[in-house]
Scaffold this motif. Structure first.
Motif, mmCIF file in Angstrom:
data_model
loop_
_atom_site.group_PDB
_atom_site.id
_atom_site.type_symbol
_atom_site.label_atom_id
_atom_site.label_comp_id
_atom_site.label_asym_id
_atom_site.label_seq_id
_atom_site.Cartn_x
_atom_site.Cartn_y
_atom_site.Cartn_z
ATOM 1 N N LEU A 392 -28.313 56.530 45.974
ATOM 2 C CA LEU A 392 -29.694 56.261 46.393
ATOM 3 C C LEU A 392 -29.973 54.770 46.505
ATOM 4 N N GLU A 393 -29.092 53.952 45.976
ATOM 5 C CA GLU A 393 -29.332 52.508 45.954
ATOM 6 C C GLU A 393 -28.258 51.711 46.685
ATOM 7 N N VAL A 394 -27.252 52.351 47.237
ATOM 8 C CA VAL A 394 -26.155 51.665 47.900
ATOM 9 C C VAL A 394 -26.663 50.894 49.123
ATOM 10 N N THR A 395 -26.081 49.740 49.369
ATOM 11 C CA THR A 395 -26.513 48.895 50.495
ATOM 12 C C THR A 395 -25.658 49.173 51.725
ATOM 13 N N ALA A 396 -26.172 48.698 52.882
ATOM 14 C CA ALA A 396 -25.437 48.861 54.133
ATOM 15 C C ALA A 396 -24.079 48.171 54.055
ATOM 16 N N ARG A 397 -24.035 47.000 53.438
ATOM 17 C CA ARG A 397 -22.784 46.256 53.311
ATOM 18 C C ARG A 397 -21.764 47.038 52.486
ATOM 19 N N GLU A 398 -22.204 47.680 51.397
ATOM 20 C CA GLU A 398 -21.294 48.446 50.542
ATOM 21 C C GLU A 398 -20.752 49.677 51.271
ATOM 22 N N ILE A 399 -21.586 50.295 52.098
ATOM 23 C CA ILE A 399 -21.122 51.441 52.890
ATOM 24 C C ILE A 399 -20.128 50.984 53.950
ATOM 25 N N GLU A 400 -20.401 49.834 54.555
ATOM 26 C CA GLU A 400 -19.502 49.304 55.586
ATOM 27 C C GLU A 400 -18.115 49.017 55.005
ATOM 28 N N VAL A 401 -18.082 48.518 53.783
ATOM 29 C CA VAL A 401 -16.794 48.276 53.125
ATOM 30 C C VAL A 401 -16.012 49.585 53.005
ATOM 31 N N TYR A 402 -16.723 50.643 52.674
ATOM 32 C CA TYR A 402 -16.071 51.946 52.567
ATOM 33 C C TYR A 402 -15.517 52.387 53.922
ATOM 34 N N PHE A 403 -16.297 52.206 54.986
ATOM 35 C CA PHE A 403 -15.835 52.575 56.329
ATOM 36 C C PHE A 403 -14.580 51.793 56.703
ATOM 37 N N LYS A 411 -7.041 56.611 59.879
ATOM 38 C CA LYS A 411 -7.652 57.897 60.180
ATOM 39 C C LYS A 411 -7.738 58.090 61.692
ATOM 40 N N GLN A 412 -7.509 59.298 62.143
ATOM 41 C CA GLN A 412 -7.689 59.612 63.547
ATOM 42 C C GLN A 412 -9.170 59.484 63.898
ATOM 43 N N PRO A 413 -9.476 59.075 65.147
ATOM 44 C CA PRO A 413 -10.893 58.921 65.544
ATOM 45 C C PRO A 413 -11.721 60.171 65.260
ATOM 46 N N ARG A 418 -15.948 62.571 62.108
ATOM 47 C CA ARG A 418 -16.408 63.702 61.290
ATOM 48 C C ARG A 418 -16.905 63.221 59.938
ATOM 49 N N MET A 419 -16.185 62.262 59.345
ATOM 50 C CA MET A 419 -16.600 61.675 58.064
ATOM 51 C C MET A 419 -17.965 61.000 58.195
ATOM 52 N N LEU A 420 -18.160 60.254 59.293
ATOM 53 C CA LEU A 420 -19.467 59.613 59.533
ATOM 54 C C LEU A 420 -20.566 60.654 59.626
ATOM 55 N N MET A 421 -20.304 61.697 60.375
ATOM 56 C CA MET A 421 -21.307 62.748 60.560
ATOM 57 C C MET A 421 -21.644 63.430 59.232
ATOM 58 N N SER A 422 -20.635 63.696 58.410
ATOM 59 C CA SER A 422 -20.870 64.363 57.121
ATOM 60 C C SER A 422 -21.779 63.528 56.225
ATOM 61 N N ILE A 423 -21.466 62.244 56.090
ATOM 62 C CA ILE A 423 -22.266 61.362 55.226
ATOM 63 C C ILE A 423 -23.653 61.150 55.813
ATOM 64 N N SER A 424 -23.728 61.057 57.154
ATOM 65 C CA SER A 424 -25.031 60.893 57.813
ATOM 66 C C SER A 424 -25.935 62.093 57.548
ATOM 67 N N LYS A 425 -25.373 63.308 57.662
ATOM 68 C CA LYS A 425 -26.155 64.525 57.394
ATOM 69 C C LYS A 425 -26.594 64.581 55.931
ATOM 70 N N PHE A 426 -25.736 64.103 55.049
ATOM 71 C CA PHE A 426 -26.062 64.059 53.621
ATOM 72 C C PHE A 426 -27.285 63.180 53.386
ATOM 73 N N PHE A 443 -25.347 54.816 61.309
ATOM 74 C CA PHE A 443 -24.044 55.474 61.397
ATOM 75 C C PHE A 443 -23.502 55.485 62.819
ATOM 76 N N ALA A 444 -24.403 55.596 63.819
ATOM 77 C CA ALA A 444 -23.968 55.685 65.215
ATOM 78 C C ALA A 444 -23.196 54.442 65.653
ATOM 79 N N TYR A 445 -23.459 53.310 65.038
ATOM 80 C CA TYR A 445 -22.815 52.051 65.409
ATOM 81 C C TYR A 445 -21.303 52.110 65.154
ATOM 82 N N TYR A 446 -20.881 52.928 64.199
ATOM 83 C CA TYR A 446 -19.481 52.950 63.787
ATOM 84 C C TYR A 446 -18.676 54.086 64.435
ATOM 85 N N VAL A 447 -19.339 54.882 65.272
ATOM 86 C CA VAL A 447 -18.640 56.000 65.911
ATOM 87 C C VAL A 447 -17.547 55.480 66.838
ATOM 88 N N LYS A 448 -16.365 56.075 66.760
ATOM 89 C CA LYS A 448 -15.236 55.640 67.576
ATOM 90 C C LYS A 448 -15.138 56.468 68.854
#
Length: 659
Positions: A392-403, A411-413, A418-426, A443-448
């Motif tokens: 609930l407190e994670v920053t955009a920068r911390e999520i980007e590091v994970y990506f 990972k295959q595109p 799919r991983m982006l979509m799962s976390i986005s829906k969450f 999340f859409a910015y990181y879609v391959k």
């Protein structure tokens, strides 16, 4: 004054003499010896003699240096004899205990000692015998008789108790006698059900079946262990399996939970389970893998048998739920969702809430899809755990590091998106629940971008022939499963869920009717007549009903796709086929390509394979070298080719004329 004291002493001795006179075998000097000892110790009545006094008396006799060893051996039991005899005389009017003793214990010496001990303890009916009294008697025996005889005497007490239980069961008209939870010790050898109690009679270490619920521990923990204990006792399995697989591991698990401060077994986490495993490995090398299963068995029992679904549990067992057809894939059974690996309590709570929504409210999603999302989110939350970050407190920068870390794993595109979509829906769900106000990142910015690519997955004719040649070495059900895969191009999941009424004849051709779990619809496809005949013969021979699975697991459910693939791979390896790695889906490519090479249109192949879109079918058509060579030759022979030989003025020109 002196006369008064002497009178009082004489009076006490008189009382003791009266009591000692009950024992006819101890008289004269022997009686005087006991009397002197009692007076010296200030014991005024046999009524006051306890087990401790008997022990002290034996120690006193052993300390007498002037007495020979043979005499000591005889004198050591004098106080016991007079005490037991007196106590038995005191309860002489109680016929119940006497009748129970004489009916069960034949040996007089054993019977008298047992009778005297019970009388000393104030027992008037054998139904009063419990584990504490048994322990006290065992200790008394170890101190007063030869060690080789202890088990024989103790066994007599057990027989006495068991005979009483049996008699009580015979008077019980309701049957099915079960334990009731009490804050006390439960000794299974003295279980109120005679049949269950007797199943522990020949157990060498009987303390193994003692469960002490009187100890200081959370009441919830004790009640959970007790419920599991009752469940185990109801199981119809042999005594050895019940002990090794359930009872002994449950006792060890209970002891671990008490020491570790576990208050709720359904809340136990992965770290605690691993610690228990380490303890088992240290104590029982070679058995830890078997004993650790009690954790999962207990949690599953508690979750499945709770009055209401415990959504707070750290493992959800999906057997509790009923899903509509299409959401489940019987060939790839999903048994549980485990949240025990998430350390952050807030993250774990949010994850459980979302998964509850996916399972219960979102009725359209298949469990396979939900499981993919589950793993995507679980891996993300475990990453946050390493940095002690709340979801609930994670920053955009911390999520980007994970990506970025996920990208580095190559990972295959498709998997990355799919991983982006799962976390986005969450996160969308958490916004809807008011947990957060907005998305922490775009999340859409990181879609391959995904580019269609083609893989040549057709199984070579040589490998097909080698597999067919060695099918005879496999069990009949694996042979037939492989033939359905190879001939018809089914998905492996579809092969595993074929029903008894799937094969039919329309008067001219053989057909197979199959439900496509992936497409959530049924399809009918033609099949080779020979395979149809073989399958109908197999179904008839095994008396498979129309609604039953043709290929079953041990429990009668659908055969596991993973098990099938594993067994076929093992068969291929044993056959010595080293250059081929079996992949079930390759045969769909093989069948699709075969149909295309023999003139079938993309649309026909699409319907046969069960695709929704022709573009998907095109990915199953493998342009093999022979296809290219064939088309090349056809082109060169056509009149449009510049290289086709031609005649000028009736003469044929050769290659040299073009030099």
């Amino acid at each position: 004054m002196r006369s008064s004291a002497l009178s009082w002493k004489n009076q006490k001795e008189y009382v003791l003499k009266e009591q000692l006179a009950c024992c006819k075998s101890v008289k004269g000097k022997l009686q005087g010896f006991v009397l002197d000892y009692l007076c010296r110790e200030g014991i005024e009545s046999i009524e006051d003699v306890s087990l401790i006094d008997l022990k002290d008396y034996r120690a006193y006799v052993d300390s007498l240096q002037a007495m020979s060893e043979s005499k000591k051996k005889y004198y050591r039991t004098l106080l016991e004899q007079v005490t037991f005899t007196y106590r038995i005389c005191r309860i002489g009017n109680n016929k119940i205990l006497k009748e129970q003793l004489y009916a069960t214990i034949i040996n007089p010496a054993i019977r008298n000692k047992t009778y005297g001990f019970l009388a000393l303890q104030g027992i008037t009916d054998c139904c009063q015998i419990d584990y504490d009294l048994r322990s006290s008697y065992k200790k008394f025996l170890q101190e007063s008789i030869a060690s080789r005889k202890v088990q024989e005497y103790l066994k007599a007490l057990d027989n006495l108790k068991l005979a009483t239980i049996k008699a009580g069961n015979q008077r019980n008209f309701f049957g099915n006698i079960k334990l009731k939870y009490e804050n006390k010790k439960i000794f299974l050898l003295y279980h109120p059900n005679y049949e269950i109690a007797m199943s522990f009679y020949y157990l060498r270490e009987k303390e193994e079946v003692l469960f002490d619920f009187s100890l200081k521990a959370p009441i919830m923990l004790k009640y959970q262990i007790f419920k599991m204990l009752n469940y185990i006792l109801d199981m119809k399995i042999n005594r050895h399996d019940r002990r090794e697989r359930f009872l002994l591991p449950l006792k060890l698990f209970y002891e671990y939970c008490k020491k570790s401060g576990v208050y709720d077994i359904e809340q136990i986490n992965g770290q605690e389970v691993n610690q228990f495993r380490e303890n088992l490995t240290a104590q029982f090398e070679g058995k830890a893998d078997a004993y650790i299963q009690i954790v999962d068995n207990t949690r599953k029992f508690l979750f499945l048998n709770a009055k209401a679904t415990n959504w707070k549990a750290n493992i959800w067992y999906l057997d509790r739920f009923t899903f509509t057809e299409g959401r489940l894939n019987p060939a790839r059974e999903i048994k549980r969702f485990n949240f025990g690996g998430i350390k952050n309590k807030t993250n774990c709570r949010c994850m459980k809430a979302y998964m509850k929504y996916q399972i219960g409210v979102s009725q359209k999603l298949s469990l396979q899809t939900i499981r993919c999302e589950y793993y995507d989110i679980l891996n993300f939350l475990k990453y946050l755990d390493t940095s002690k970050i709340s979801v609930l407190e994670v920053t955009a920068r911390e999520i980007e590091v994970y990506f970025n870390l996920q990208e580095e794993k190559e990972k295959q595109p498709e998997s990355f998106n799919r991983m982006l979509m799962s976390i986005s829906k969450f996160y969308s769900y958490m916004i809807s629940q008011g947990e957060i106000l907005k998305m922490p990142i775009c999340f859409a910015y990181y879609v391959k971008n995904i580019y269609a690519k083609h893989n040549n997955r057709v199984v070579s004719a040589e490998n097909q022939f080698e597999i067919l040649k060695n099918l005879k070495n496999l069990p009949i059900h694996l042979r037939l499963m492989y033939l359905n895969l190879w001939c018809i191009g089914l998905r492996v999941n579809e092969v595993c869920v074929i029903k008894g009424d799937a094969y039919y004849w329309d008067g001219k051709d053989a057909w197979l009717k199959i439900y496509q779990n992936k497409m959530k619809e049924e399809k009918c496809v033609p099949m080779p007549t020979v395979l149809y005949q073989v399958m109908k013969k197999y179904i008839a021979a095994h008396k498979i009903q129309g609604s039953e699975y043709v290929f079953k697991n041990k429990k009668g459910g659908a055969y596991s796709a993973n098990t099938f693939c594993k067994q076929i791979k093992q068969g291929i390896q044993k056959a010595g086929i080293k250059d081929y790695d079996f992949r079930s889906h390759d045969f769909r490519h093989t069948v699709g390509t075969y149909l295309y090479l023999h003139g079938a249109s993309i649309e026909v192949i699409r319907d046969y394979l069960g695709h929704k879109e022709s573009d998907m079918t095109k990915q199953y058509i493998d342009y093999m070298p022979e296809l290219i060579d064939k088309k090349n030759e056809e082109y060169f022979k056509s009149k449009d080719s510049l290289l086709v030989p031609f005649t000028k003025k009736g003469e044929k020109y050769g290659q040299e004329d073009f030099s």
